[in-house]
Enzyme design. Structure first.
Site, PDB file in Angstrom:
ATOM      1  N   TYR A  39       0.855  -1.195   0.000  1.00  0.00           N
ATOM      2  CA  TYR A  39       0.000   0.000   0.000  1.00  0.00           C
ATOM      3  C   TYR A  39       0.890   1.244   0.000  1.00  0.00           C
ATOM      4  O   TYR A  39       2.036   1.215   0.441  1.00  0.00           O
ATOM      5  CB  TYR A  39      -1.001   0.013   1.151  1.00  0.00           C
ATOM      6  N   CYS A  40       0.359   2.304  -0.560  1.00  0.00           N
ATOM      7  CA  CYS A  40       1.097   3.561  -0.756  1.00  0.00           C
ATOM      8  C   CYS A  40       2.468   3.307  -1.382  1.00  0.00           C
ATOM      9  O   CYS A  40       3.500   3.685  -0.829  1.00  0.00           O
ATOM     10  CB  CYS A  40       1.252   4.303   0.574  1.00  0.00           C
ATOM     11  N   PRO A  41       2.497   2.651  -2.554  1.00  0.00           N
ATOM     12  CA  PRO A  41       3.782   2.318  -3.171  1.00  0.00           C
ATOM     13  C   PRO A  41       4.497   3.554  -3.701  1.00  0.00           C
ATOM     14  O   PRO A  41       3.876   4.537  -4.097  1.00  0.00           O
ATOM     15  CB  PRO A  41       3.368   1.384  -4.316  1.00  0.00           C
ATOM     16  N   LYS A  67       8.186  -4.849   2.333  1.00  0.00           N
ATOM     17  CA  LYS A  67       8.193  -3.444   2.734  1.00  0.00           C
ATOM     18  C   LYS A  67       7.825  -3.271   4.200  1.00  0.00           C
ATOM     19  O   LYS A  67       6.896  -3.895   4.696  1.00  0.00           O
ATOM     20  CB  LYS A  67       7.192  -2.673   1.858  1.00  0.00           C
TER      21      LYS A  67
END
EC number: 2.3.1.204
Length: 281
Positions: A149-151, A162
């Site tokens: 998420y939020c890459p 991550k």
């Protein structure tokens, strides 16, 4: 990649630990408060010392501005509310991020950045985080983790999983570089929550904006990745110790009267920005 000292040449820093505050000058210490505080620090930092600020917020999903254009946003926000999470829209870049008591947020606020690239500011944060953990790992990499998420280009990972992401907000001549770090707990559970939010808020509808297809397996906490019991409190001590190593003096001044005036304005702006989302919860 640039090192910390290539970008940050100062030897005196302002240090603010807001992780345990329940209120900040009369306002509840929520994510709304934190984004307003960072704006004020960036606004006043020009010509003065850089600031490092630590903050933690319980059970909050911070949305990016593009998330507010999801076709079924209200349903996604209601899902978060049913799971016990508050939704907040931030004023910096990025997409949805899950915060809780096991996530440490660090804001590096730099002065006079007009001649400093956005990428150099990101790299300063990356090198600082590597330094804080240098005795535990040399495997921290910075590149986009697809499925997270939020890459972004400055996702921090170990072994392809991550544990942190970075965003940046510039106000006049100052920049607030903000990183969230999954320190404790299960990164996959946070990722599953964000995946469920997008499932509810998008419902498979094709959108102009490319929202992430979150794959929980690509995310983990530092504790999981390092195989040790690393706590937020321990990580805070590492941040302070690293800051002491790279500086000659640390000051802990509270907000000045002028800063408090601007804080009231910035906080009101954050509340206004969040009126629609607040009404969905």
């Amino acid at each position: 990649m640039k090192n910390w000292e290539d970008v940050v040449s100062h030897r005196q820093f302002r240090y603010l630990d807001h992780t345990r505050k329940k209120f900040f000058h009369g306002k509840p210490n929520t994510a709304l408060t934190s984004f307003a505080v960072d704006d004020v620090l960036a606004l006043f930092v020009s010509g003065t010392d850089p600031a490092v600020r630590l903050w933690v917020h319980s059970d909050t999903v911070v949305l990016g501005i593009p998330d507010t254009r999801l076709p079924y946003l209200a349903e996604g926000v209601r899902l978060l509310s049913e799971r016990g999470y508050q939704a907040v829209v931030r004023n910096s870049g990025g997409l949805a991020v899950a915060l809780d008591d096991g996530v440490l947020n660090i804001s590096l606020v730099l002065p006079d950045v007009r001649g400093v690239s956005i990428y150099d500011c990101y790299e300063a944060m990356v090198s600082f985080i590597r330094y804080t953990l240098h005795d535990l790992t040399d495997g921290i990499e910075a590149y986009e983790i697809v499925g997270s998420y939020c890459p972004g280009d400055y996702d921090l990972s170990i072994g392809g999983r991550k544990f942190a992401g970075i965003s940046q907000r510039r106000v006049r001549d100052g920049a607030a570089i903000q990183i969230y770090m999954d320190v404790e707990g299960k990164g996959q559970e946070r990722a599953q929550l964000v995946r469920d939010f997008y499932d509810a808020a998008r419902k498979g509808v094709e959108t102009k904006f490319n929202y992430p297809d979150v794959e929980p397996d690509v995310m983990a906490s530092l504790s999981e990745l390092l195989g040790i019991e690393l706590t937020v409190e321990a990580m805070k001590q590492r941040v302070l110790a690293a800051l002491e190593d790279v500086s000659e003096q640390i000051v802990t001044d509270d907000f000045s009267d002028d800063e408090l005036v601007q804080f009231a304005k910035r906080y009101a702006q954050m509340v206004k920005r969040n009126e629609d989302v607040a009404g969905m919860q």
